[in-house]
Design an enzyme around this catalytic site. Sequence first.
Site, PDB file in Angstrom:
ATOM      1  N   GLU A 283      64.901  53.881  43.036  1.00  0.00           N
ATOM      2  CA  GLU A 283      66.181  53.635  42.364  1.00  0.00           C
ATOM      3  C   GLU A 283      66.877  54.942  42.010  1.00  0.00           C
ATOM      4  O   GLU A 283      68.107  55.050  42.094  1.00  0.00           O
ATOM      5  CB  GLU A 283      65.967  52.778  41.114  1.00  0.00           C
ATOM      6  CG  GLU A 283      65.380  51.404  41.385  1.00  0.00           C
ATOM      7  CD  GLU A 283      66.266  50.563  42.288  1.00  0.00           C
ATOM      8  OE1 GLU A 283      67.499  50.734  42.242  1.00  0.00           O
ATOM      9  OE2 GLU A 283      65.728  49.741  43.047  1.00  0.00           O
ATOM     10  N   ASP A 368      64.420  55.631  49.841  1.00  0.00           N
ATOM     11  CA  ASP A 368      62.974  55.656  50.090  1.00  0.00           C
ATOM     12  C   ASP A 368      62.489  57.071  50.371  1.00  0.00           C
ATOM     13  O   ASP A 368      61.435  57.501  49.876  1.00  0.00           O
ATOM     14  CB  ASP A 368      62.628  54.753  51.280  1.00  0.00           C
ATOM     15  CG  ASP A 368      62.572  53.285  50.904  1.00  0.00           C
ATOM     16  OD1 ASP A 368      62.590  52.970  49.704  1.00  0.00           O
ATOM     17  OD2 ASP A 368      62.491  52.451  51.830  1.00  0.00           O
TER      18      ASP A 368
END
Length: 428
Positions: A283, A368
Amino acid sequence: MQSSLFTAAFVAALLLSYLTRLWLATRQMRHVAAHRGSVPPAFASTVSLEVHQKAADYTLAHARFGLVGAAVGAAVLLGWTLLGGLDLLNATLRDALLPQWGAMAYQLALLGAFALIGGLLELPLDWYGTFRIEQRFGFNRMSLRLWLLDMLKGAAVGALIGLPLAALILWIMAASGGLWWLWAWFAWVGFNLVLLLLYPTVIAPLFNKFEPLADESLRARVQALMQRCGFAAKGLFVMDGSRRSAHANAYFTGLGSSKRVVFFDTLLQRLSSAEVEAVLAHELGHFRHRHVQKRMIGIFAFSLAGLALLGWLAGNGAFYTGLGVLPNLAAPNDALALLLFMLAMPVFTFFIAPLLAQLSRRQEFEADAYACQQASGRDLANALLKLHEDNAATLTPDPLYVRFYYSHPPASERLAALSAVAKPAPAA
């Protein structure tokens, strides 16, 4: 002539978008069903056949339900437009309210009545999705009472927020001349920014309980991660997501100094501290790459173009008659224009969905990769597998369906990318 062109364009877009939905859904269903019998080799050691088949069955159930929803949605849209539903509602409220209460009250009543009727029409589908599909697969934890209470709260909050905004937009449309759409856009942007500030502390607590993160070890770990990433938040909170659903998630909310990190209690129950850290690092990757800001700018730019288009359409009588509505002669048409635009535009913008989905998937890969720099890629991969299992996400989606709809990469692509990023570079 122009009216017929509007009608033809609308019908063509509606038919093509519905047939595209149908085609993609049937592809997805066939592909998932064909691979239901065995776990993909890449997941054979980590995912059981039972879990894989549950995800396939859940995906198929949602796809079938989605076909029903698409058909109902198309029928309701035609009912509002070419079959005369909105025209009848407008004439009824105009004749009843305009003489005594004036133009603003009539137009707000039209918007409110449309929202109320639309919400009531959606209730059966929402009920079935919650108490049949989600219940069948063990995800729903809501009682009927809580579901109804959420509906009432949502309607009340929508009215308290939406009606003043609608009144402001209608006033701007009436008072600002040909460039009303530009001033309306400024008002809409300002409203959204204020809403982002107020949502975490005023609106969200109406529906869920938020408690400070009590796990001191996890709190220290999360704070250290945010410090490394240069991210400041007003607080770390746990939300009682388990009160409504077994699905797990974590998110950032708020704007500026009001930003806060929220973990679903279901997420903390399922993941280890290292895996929670990896999910939060993902996030934070969105924060580092400014994905949220970029999405906001994109939404604001798209809304500006949409309002400019509406500014042209609202003055064209064929826009109304081509969509099944007779424009008012002795009353303003501003609310009618807003409703018709809101009804018609989705069938046209449907076709840009693949571009938006591709952009979102690319941002997920970037987040990611950032997470692998700040935390363990292995922990992130483990967390993703657990979340896929908990959310019953299929491991074998149809590739074309993915390209059109998926905002997140499928598990196979995402874990392969994580593996490549996490591997050390080969020796020269």
